[in-house]
Design an enzyme around this catalytic site. Structure first.
Site, PDB file in Angstrom:
ATOM      1  N   GLY A   1      18.310  -8.093  29.243  1.00  0.00           N
ATOM      2  CA  GLY A   1      18.136  -9.574  29.398  1.00  0.00           C
ATOM      3  C   GLY A   1      18.556 -10.159  28.022  1.00  0.00           C
ATOM      4  N   GLY A   2      18.689 -11.436  28.132  1.00  0.00           N
ATOM      5  CA  GLY A   2      19.085 -12.377  27.007  1.00  0.00           C
ATOM      6  C   GLY A   2      17.964 -12.828  26.083  1.00  0.00           C
TER       7      GLY A   2
ATOM      8  N   ARG B   1      14.817 -14.714  25.004  1.00  0.00           N
ATOM      9  CA  ARG B   1      13.575 -15.323  25.719  1.00  0.00           C
ATOM     10  C   ARG B   1      13.783 -15.325  27.126  1.00  0.00           C
ATOM     11  NH1 ARG B   1       9.621 -15.561  21.946  1.00  0.00           N
ATOM     12  NH2 ARG B   1      10.395 -16.541  19.988  1.00  0.00           N
ATOM     13  N   SER B   2      14.472 -14.189  27.623  1.00  0.00           N
ATOM     14  CA  SER B   2      14.722 -14.297  29.205  1.00  0.00           C
ATOM     15  C   SER B   2      13.427 -13.667  29.847  1.00  0.00           C
ATOM     16  CB  SER B   2      15.612 -13.259  29.527  1.00  0.00           C
ATOM     17  OG  SER B   2      15.631 -11.923  28.915  1.00  0.00           O
TER      18      SER B   2
ATOM     19  N   ALA C   1       8.335   0.023  17.870  1.00  0.00           N
ATOM     20  CA  ALA C   1       8.826  -1.180  17.712  1.00  0.00           C
ATOM     21  C   ALA C   1      10.033  -0.803  16.621  1.00  0.00           C
ATOM     22  CB  ALA C   1       7.907  -1.941  16.814  1.00  0.00           C
TER      23      ALA C   1
ATOM     24  N   HIS D   1       4.104 -10.521  19.984  1.00  0.00           N
ATOM     25  CA  HIS D   1       4.177  -9.498  21.115  1.00  0.00           C
ATOM     26  C   HIS D   1       2.882  -8.797  20.936  1.00  0.00           C
ATOM     27  CE1 HIS D   1       8.605  -8.909  22.059  1.00  0.00           C
ATOM     28  NE2 HIS D   1       8.487 -10.112  21.547  1.00  0.00           N
ATOM     29  N   ARG D   2       2.458  -8.537  19.500  1.00  0.00           N
ATOM     30  CA  ARG D   2       1.153  -7.837  19.344  1.00  0.00           C
ATOM     31  C   ARG D   2      -0.135  -8.469  20.298  1.00  0.00           C
ATOM     32  NH1 ARG D   2       1.768  -6.902  12.962  1.00  0.00           N
ATOM     33  NH2 ARG D   2       2.773  -5.036  13.087  1.00  0.00           N
TER      34      ARG D   2
ATOM     35  N   ARG E   1      -0.065 -10.092  22.867  1.00  0.00           N
ATOM     36  CA  ARG E   1       0.146  -9.801  24.372  1.00  0.00           C
ATOM     37  C   ARG E   1      -0.104  -8.222  24.814  1.00  0.00           C
ATOM     38  NH1 ARG E   1       5.661 -11.900  24.839  1.00  0.00           N
ATOM     39  NH2 ARG E   1       6.334  -9.887  24.689  1.00  0.00           N
TER      40      ARG E   1
ATOM     41  N   ASP F   1      11.192  -1.232  22.233  1.00  0.00           N
ATOM     42  CA  ASP F   1      11.588  -2.563  22.056  1.00  0.00           C
ATOM     43  C   ASP F   1      12.045  -2.822  20.830  1.00  0.00           C
ATOM     44  OD1 ASP F   1      12.077  -5.101  22.684  1.00  0.00           O
ATOM     45  OD2 ASP F   1       9.831  -5.414  23.179  1.00  0.00           O
TER      46      ASP F   1
END
Length: 423
Positions: free
Chosen positions: A253-254, A256-257, A277, A295-296, A298, A325
């Site tokens: 994905g791009g 913020r997709s 990470a 991210h953390r 979430r 990721d």
């Protein structure tokens, strides 16, 4: 043991009354769902909901043989009308047990949210676990306290022979729970062995949080679960389920997709995930720190984070699922190490060194025993980079993505938060 799902929806049903949202508008036919209610062998009813009698008739079932009605969670709104001939609904105290004259045994399980879970053992020894909406087992899941005695009720008698060793006594044949609302409950059940590859995991309490239809079924299949239409009758213990889970998945994905959210969602129902990470920490970059913090926050608290670009040893070792990721940051670090940004050094050996690193990664991915979900950027559809180094990175990332995808059972492209399956 036979199980009929009279309803599979959230307490308000799907579509929700007077709700104008797009998801409720799309919930029709097999995707329309009444509030969840289960009928076991025509003798045990789990959760009495409005319209239960009509739902049973539509499913070709009769409630005339029901000898016990159990409630699993508080019901909002006016008091439920009990159809003529049905016993009064009750909730069993936590960790207590019913033994029905039909030969079914029911144990009430303590939860981490208001409500009661039920473990049902049929006369044939098959086992069913049912959890109410928004709930997971409390403490050590499914433990059986030593010395807790049976509780008698409508159509019940003393129970003997139930193991009282505090363990789960192996995996369940069927687990019925709120997977969409509490994927961590399924992860917890997997962690203690209550859910195995042979367990049929059924999603219920389905509301309008997820688009009905293909998207709903895609998300559940990724968690090793499925949803069935209201009125479906299943034989507990019969081979069923969505099939084998993919070992390797690539999510593209791009910016913020929604690619990272999609990757995290695919592993939310699995225990002990290792989040790899590849970007590391950047103390001099507040924006990067904010992204990392997002991210953390979430991720489930039970996940473990590894900040590394050394992916081959992780892939070669046995262990819980890996979420990588992302590959684009791995490539950036690797190109730094082989001095790929300098045109002369690139021609003198940088290209060869990068190819070797990528080939080693692909070989490790091909032989890995672990469940892997990887994230990568899709950068080939935008503006052509203005510099040779930028174009080199774009080209190498495109090649890396293609090779990684070639080793994966599932490949998805996220656009505007929507995951489009490519394979």
């Amino acid at each position: 043991m036979e199980l009929t799902l009279l309803g599979t929806g959230a307490p308000a049903g799907l579509p929700e009354p007077d709700c104008p949202c797009a998801r409720c508008a799309a919930a029709s036919g097999a995707e329309a769902r009444a509030a969840t209610s289960l009928l076991v062998d025509g003798t045990l009813l789990l959760d009495l909901t409005p319209g239960t009698a009509l739902a049973a008739a539509r499913a070709g079932q009769s409630l005339g043989g029901v000898r016990q009605v159990l409630l699993s969670h508080p019901h909002d709104g006016p008091a439920l009308e009990v159809p003529a001939g049905l016993p009064s609904p009750v909730r069993v105290p936590d960790r207590q047990e019913l033994a029905l004259i039909s030969g079914h045994r029911v144990r009430a399980l303590a939860l981490d949210a208001p409500g009661t879970g039920y473990r049902v053992t049929g006369p044939d020894g098959r086992r069913l676990l049912y959890l109410p909406p928004g709930a997971a087992p409390a403490g050590t899941p499914l433990s059986t306290p030593v010395g807790s005695g049976p509780v008698t009720g409508s159509g019940t008698g003393p129970h003997t022979g139930e193991p009282r060793d505090g363990g789960i006594d192996g995996p369940y044949d069927v687990v019925v729970l709120d997977i969409l609302g509490r994927p961590d409950a399924l992860a917890r059940l997997r962690e203690v062995g209550a859910v195995a590859a042979t367990t049929d995991v059924l999603a219920v309490h389905i509301g309008h949080d997820v688009p009905p239809g293909p998207e709903l079924h895609r998300r559940l299949a990724a968690a090793g679960a499925r949803a069935v239409p209201d009125g479906t009758t299943l034989t507990v213990g019969a081979p069923a389920g969505p099939g084998a889970l993919p070992r390797r998945t690539l999510v593209l994905g791009g910016a913020r997709s929604g690619k990272s959210v999609e990757a995290e969602r695919r592993l939310a129902a699995f225990p002990g995930v290792v989040y790899v990470a590849t970007g590391g920490s950047r103390d001099d970059d507040p924006d990067w720190g904010a992204r990392v913090a997002e991210h953390r926050e979430r991720r489930p608290a039970t996940w473990r984070t590894e900040e590394t670009c050394d992916l081959v040893p992780l892939l070669d070792s046995a262990g819980p699922p890996l979420l990588i990721d992302c590959l684009s940051l791995w490539l950036t670090r690797t190109m730094d190490e082989v001095e790929a940004w300098d045109d002369t050094l690139w021609e003198r050996g940088g290209a060869t060194a990068l190819a070797e690193r990528v080939s080693a990664l692909m070989a490790a991915l091909r032989r890995t025993p672990r469940h892997v979900v990887a994230v990568s950027n899709e950068v080939g559809s935008g503006v052509v980079p203005a510099t040779p180094a930028g174009r080199r990175f774009r080209d190498e990332l495109g090649r890396l993505n293609a090779r990684f995808a070639d080793e994966c059972e599932h490949v998805l492209l996220t656009v505007a938060g929507v995951a489009l399956p490519l394979r």
